[in-house]
Write a protein that holds these residues in place. Structure first.
Motif, short mmCIF file in Angstrom:
data_model
loop_
_atom_site.label_atom_id
_atom_site.label_comp_id
_atom_site.label_asym_id
_atom_site.label_seq_id
_atom_site.Cartn_x
_atom_site.Cartn_y
_atom_site.Cartn_z
N MET A 165 0.84 -1.21 0.00
CA MET A 165 0.00 0.00 0.00
C MET A 165 0.87 1.26 0.00
N ILE A 166 2.00 1.21 0.70
CA ILE A 166 2.89 2.38 0.73
C ILE A 166 3.48 2.62 -0.67
N GLN A 167 4.02 1.57 -1.29
CA GLN A 167 4.63 1.72 -2.63
C GLN A 167 3.60 2.19 -3.65
N TYR A 168 2.44 1.51 -3.64
CA TYR A 168 1.43 1.78 -4.65
C TYR A 168 0.82 3.17 -4.45
N GLY A 169 0.57 3.52 -3.19
CA GLY A 169 0.03 4.84 -2.88
C GLY A 169 1.00 5.95 -3.29
N GLU A 170 2.29 5.76 -3.02
CA GLU A 170 3.30 6.75 -3.43
C GLU A 170 3.32 6.90 -4.94
N ALA A 171 3.22 5.76 -5.62
CA ALA A 171 3.24 5.80 -7.09
C ALA A 171 2.06 6.60 -7.62
N LEU A 172 0.86 6.31 -7.10
CA LEU A 172 -0.34 7.03 -7.57
C LEU A 172 -0.22 8.52 -7.29
N SER A 173 0.36 8.84 -6.13
CA SER A 173 0.53 10.24 -5.78
C SER A 173 1.55 10.92 -6.71
N ASN A 174 2.65 10.24 -7.02
CA ASN A 174 3.64 10.79 -7.96
C ASN A 174 3.06 11.02 -9.34
N ILE A 175 2.13 10.16 -9.74
CA ILE A 175 1.53 10.29 -11.07
C ILE A 175 0.62 11.51 -11.14
N GLY A 176 0.03 11.90 -9.99
CA GLY A 176 -0.79 13.11 -9.99
C GLY A 176 -2.13 13.00 -9.29
N PHE A 177 -2.43 11.83 -8.73
CA PHE A 177 -3.71 11.68 -8.01
C PHE A 177 -3.67 12.44 -6.68
N SER A 178 -4.81 12.96 -6.26
CA SER A 178 -4.93 13.64 -4.97
C SER A 178 -4.88 12.61 -3.84
N SER A 179 -4.61 13.07 -2.60
CA SER A 179 -4.52 12.09 -1.51
C SER A 179 -5.83 11.36 -1.30
N ARG A 180 -6.94 12.05 -1.54
CA ARG A 180 -8.24 11.39 -1.42
C ARG A 180 -8.36 10.25 -2.44
N ASP A 181 -7.98 10.55 -3.69
CA ASP A 181 -8.02 9.51 -4.74
C ASP A 181 -7.06 8.37 -4.42
N VAL A 182 -5.88 8.71 -3.91
CA VAL A 182 -4.88 7.67 -3.58
C VAL A 182 -5.46 6.69 -2.57
N MET A 183 -6.11 7.22 -1.52
CA MET A 183 -6.72 6.37 -0.49
C MET A 183 -7.76 5.45 -1.10
N ARG A 184 -8.65 6.05 -1.89
CA ARG A 184 -9.74 5.30 -2.49
C ARG A 184 -9.20 4.22 -3.44
N LEU A 185 -8.25 4.61 -4.29
CA LEU A 185 -7.75 3.68 -5.30
C LEU A 185 -6.93 2.55 -4.70
N SER A 186 -6.07 2.88 -3.71
CA SER A 186 -5.12 1.86 -3.23
C SER A 186 -5.78 0.85 -2.29
N ALA A 187 -6.98 1.16 -1.79
CA ALA A 187 -7.67 0.20 -0.93
C ALA A 187 -8.77 -0.55 -1.68
N MET A 188 -8.85 -0.34 -2.99
CA MET A 188 -9.93 -0.94 -3.80
C MET A 188 -9.98 -2.46 -3.66
N GLY A 189 -11.11 -2.95 -3.12
CA GLY A 189 -11.27 -4.39 -3.02
C GLY A 189 -10.61 -5.03 -1.82
N LEU A 190 -9.89 -4.23 -1.02
CA LEU A 190 -9.16 -4.79 0.13
C LEU A 190 -10.13 -5.33 1.19
N ALA A 191 -11.20 -4.58 1.46
CA ALA A 191 -12.15 -4.98 2.49
C ALA A 191 -12.83 -6.31 2.17
N ALA A 192 -12.99 -6.57 0.88
CA ALA A 192 -13.66 -7.81 0.46
C ALA A 192 -12.72 -9.01 0.47
N ALA A 193 -11.41 -8.75 0.57
CA ALA A 193 -10.44 -9.84 0.42
C ALA A 193 -10.35 -10.71 1.68
#
Ligand code: PL3
Ligand code: FE2
Ligand code: FE2
Length: 231
Positions: free
Chosen positions: A203-231
């Motif tokens: 989650m740290i690596q992937y979240g940092e990557a999304l943030s470097n690409i240009g996503f907002s912190s809100r988007d990073v949270m939403r995107l990087s946890a996608m499907g985690l709760a169901a797993a």
């Protein structure tokens, strides 16, 4: 340093270790092999970056050779059939996207998801590895950061045009990663690697990557946890 203590207790030659290693080692060999093929394909899809991508493909081939040596060193035969099945969903999604020229999806699958998965796994493995595998893995993980960086830079430069496809590709592929983690959890624990640590590092690596690409912190949270709760 609980991980250091754990590594002192690990018997790398026990049957239970070798049994788990036959699957984890195969997963890593198959992952490096698929990464090699994926970067060759990406070189065809992005002709302007072809030379660089063929360079990355070559590194992946070297990684595969290194991990094959790790298995041989422990006298373990990798279970390649298990590993091909393990990667089959991501493999399929990459192939379909490549056939439809959806290069953003291909980059998300290989350069973001798979590389972050590899970086997390290798970082967690290094402190509990045998001496031979530790040296190999330390060399490999440095390269993986440069592969992740390629994806980040390309997607950052094309952020507005890629945003929608990234959202869809993340929604399609990130839940698969959580399933893969569940499938490997028991074997990873035998090697001294905890699932919680793998999830956290990913989650740290992937979240940092999304943030470097240009996503907002809100988007990073939403995107990087996608499907985690169901797993
Ligand atoms: C891309 O360069 C490499 C792709 C490899 C993906 C590896 C995923 C590994 C998940 C299994 C967790 C255990 C790792 C143990 C390290 C030897
Ligand atoms: Fe690699
Ligand atoms: Fe890589």
């Amino acid at each position: 340093m609980p991980q250091l203590e754990a590594s002192l207790e690990i018997d790398f030659y026990s049957e239970v270790y070798k049994e788990a290693y036959s699957r984890i080692n195969a997963i890593v060999i198959e992952g490096e092999q698929e990464a090699n093929e994926n970067y060759i394909k990406l070189g065809e899809l992005l002709p302007d970056n072809k030379d660089q991508l063929l360079g990355l493909a070559k590194m992946e081939h070297r990684h595969k050779k290194g991990f094959e040596a790790c298995g041989r060193n422990l006298k373990v035969t990798p279970d390649m059939e298990f590993a091909r099945l393990f990667f089959s969903q991501l493999h399929e999604n990459f192939q379909v996207a490549a056939a439809e020229n959806r290069v953003v999806t291909c980059l998300l699958i290989q350069s973001l998801i798979i590389e972050c998965f590899a970086i997390a796994a290798y970082n967690i493995y290094i402190p509990v590895a045998d001496d031979f595998a530790r040296k190999i893995t330390e060399g490999v993980v440095k390269d993986e950061y440069s592969h992740l960086n390629f994806g980040e830079e390309w997607l950052k430069a094309n952020f507005e045009a890629s945003k929608q496809e990234l959202e869809a590709a993340n929604r399609q592929n990130l839940p698969i990663v959580w399933k893969m983690l569940n499938q490997v959890e028991a074997d990873a624990r035998v090697l001294g690697m905890e699932k919680e640590a793998l999830v956290e590092d990913f989650m740290i690596q992937y979240g940092e990557a999304l943030s470097n690409i240009g996503f907002s912190s809100r988007d990073v949270m939403r995107l990087s946890a996608m499907g985690l709760a169901a797993a």
